[in-house]
Design an enzyme around this catalytic site. Structure first.
Site, PDB file in Angstrom:
ATOM      1  N   ASP A  77       0.871  -1.170   0.000  1.00 40.63           N
ATOM      2  CA  ASP A  77       0.000   0.000   0.000  1.00 40.63           C
ATOM      3  C   ASP A  77       0.912   1.225   0.000  1.00 40.63           C
ATOM      4  O   ASP A  77       1.549   1.540   1.016  1.00 40.63           O
ATOM      5  CB  ASP A  77      -0.898  -0.012   1.235  1.00 40.63           C
ATOM      6  CG  ASP A  77      -1.837   1.180   1.289  1.00 40.63           C
ATOM      7  OD1 ASP A  77      -1.681   2.113   0.474  1.00 40.63           O
ATOM      8  OD2 ASP A  77      -2.728   1.188   2.161  1.00 40.63           O
ATOM      9  N   TYR A 167      -6.600  16.387  -6.976  1.00 39.18           N
ATOM     10  CA  TYR A 167      -6.116  15.377  -7.920  1.00 39.18           C
ATOM     11  C   TYR A 167      -5.311  16.030  -9.036  1.00 39.18           C
ATOM     12  O   TYR A 167      -4.205  15.577  -9.375  1.00 39.18           O
ATOM     13  CB  TYR A 167      -7.286  14.586  -8.497  1.00 39.18           C
ATOM     14  CG  TYR A 167      -6.868  13.642  -9.595  1.00 39.18           C
ATOM     15  CD1 TYR A 167      -6.042  12.555  -9.329  1.00 39.18           C
ATOM     16  CD2 TYR A 167      -7.282  13.848 -10.903  1.00 39.18           C
ATOM     17  CE1 TYR A 167      -5.630  11.703 -10.336  1.00 39.18           C
ATOM     18  CE2 TYR A 167      -6.890  12.993 -11.917  1.00 39.18           C
ATOM     19  CZ  TYR A 167      -6.059  11.925 -11.634  1.00 39.18           C
ATOM     20  OH  TYR A 167      -5.654  11.084 -12.643  1.00 39.18           O
ATOM     21  N   LYS A 171      -1.223  15.611 -10.157  1.00 34.73           N
ATOM     22  CA  LYS A 171      -0.740  15.289 -11.497  1.00 34.73           C
ATOM     23  C   LYS A 171       0.144  16.393 -12.060  1.00 34.73           C
ATOM     24  O   LYS A 171       1.062  16.129 -12.843  1.00 34.73           O
ATOM     25  CB  LYS A 171      -1.924  14.997 -12.421  1.00 34.73           C
ATOM     26  CG  LYS A 171      -2.630  13.691 -12.087  1.00 34.73           C
ATOM     27  CD  LYS A 171      -1.660  12.512 -12.124  1.00 34.73           C
ATOM     28  CE  LYS A 171      -2.286  11.198 -11.792  1.00 34.73           C
ATOM     29  NZ  LYS A 171      -1.343  10.058 -11.852  1.00 34.73           N
TER      30      LYS A 171
END
Length: 270
Positions: A77, A167, A171
């Site tokens: 993980d 998010y 990126k």
């Protein structure tokens, strides 16, 4: 070179330059799995990393049977720093010369209404763990004077995106890191590529609570990215990614933000 000739020499060029082994994170489904399959077809031995050990073991059995390659499975993980460190240590005892960092996830909706723990986990996986693993393998590749690194960016990396603000920010980090490393490491024999697809038909949308009605296939993304490695700093793999880039490019940055905000409203409407 004719297109059909380029396609026929593609697997051998890839293995000659970056073989004998590759490590792929996020390999249990979606884009990561597509990379694993493409690399197996090209004759790479593999180290597959994801959270779901049972799924990875099944994939490994299939790839061994189909291609006669060695496949190692590592359940981890990557939101856990210690588990990410274990992945990085693989660089010291395997002849891995290609890293594909495809692990990652997204969230959607208004930032202030989101779960902070999930947002921080996303930063851990998409940014911190990616940096940790990339640093370890980049050092190893530089010592050997040869290697390749593919980091998964996104169409959303090039402007702010309302309703996917965090998010998109993760990126943007990946895109900027890849661009810098491309210039920094290429003189030392290491190729770095940012792969920036548009919407992809994977389980990503479900986890991010987005409705993705149409998009690229994971295989299109993997094939386009592997073909571009060593030839450029950033690739928009597949027709859809290029078409979306063309549509957004004439707009000023603020216009792109507004446009992506309207897109996200449609994709996240409940």
């Amino acid at each position: 070179m004719p297109r059909h000739a380029e396609q026929s020499e593609f697997p051998s060029r890839l293995h000659d330059r970056y073989g004998p082994a590759a490590l792929v994170t996020g390999a249990s489904d979606g884009i990561g799995l597509a990379f694993a399959r493409r690399l197996a077809e090209a004759g790479f031995d593999l180290v597959l990393v994801a959270r779901r050990e049972t799924v990875l073991a099944e994939i490994a059995r299939d790839l061994r049977g189909r291609h006669g390659i060695d496949v190692q499975v590592l359940a981890a993980d990557l939101s856990d720093g210690e588990q990410a460190r274990r992945v990085a240590e693989v660089a010291s005892d395997r002849d891995v010369r290609l890293l594909v960092a495809a692990a990652g996830f997204g969230t959607s909706g208004p930032f202030v209404d989101g779960d902070l723990a999930a947002e921080l986990d996303m930063i851990d996986v998409n940014c911190r763990a990616l940096t940790q693993v990339t640093h370890a393998f980049a050092r190893r590749f530089v010592e050997r004077g040869r290697g390749g690194i593919i980091l998964m960016s996104s169409l959303v990396a090039f402007q702010g995106v309302p309703r996917a603000a965090n998010y998109a920010a993760t990126k943007a980090f990946v895109q900027t890191l890849a661009e810098g490393l491309h210039a920094e490491l290429r003189p030392r024999g290491v190729d770095v590529l940012a792969s920036a697809p548009g919407p992809v038909m994977t389980g990503f949308g479900q986890r991010a609570a987005m409705r993705i009605a149409s998009g690229q296939t994971p295989d299109e993304v993997a094939a386009g990215s592997l073909r571009a490695l060593g030839r450029r700093a950033t690739v928009r793999p597949g027709f859809l990614a290029k078409a979306l880039e063309t549509a957004l490019k004439p707009l000023p940055r603020a216009g792109r933000v507004r446009m992506m905000g309207r897109v996200m409203v449609g994709m996240t409407a409940r």
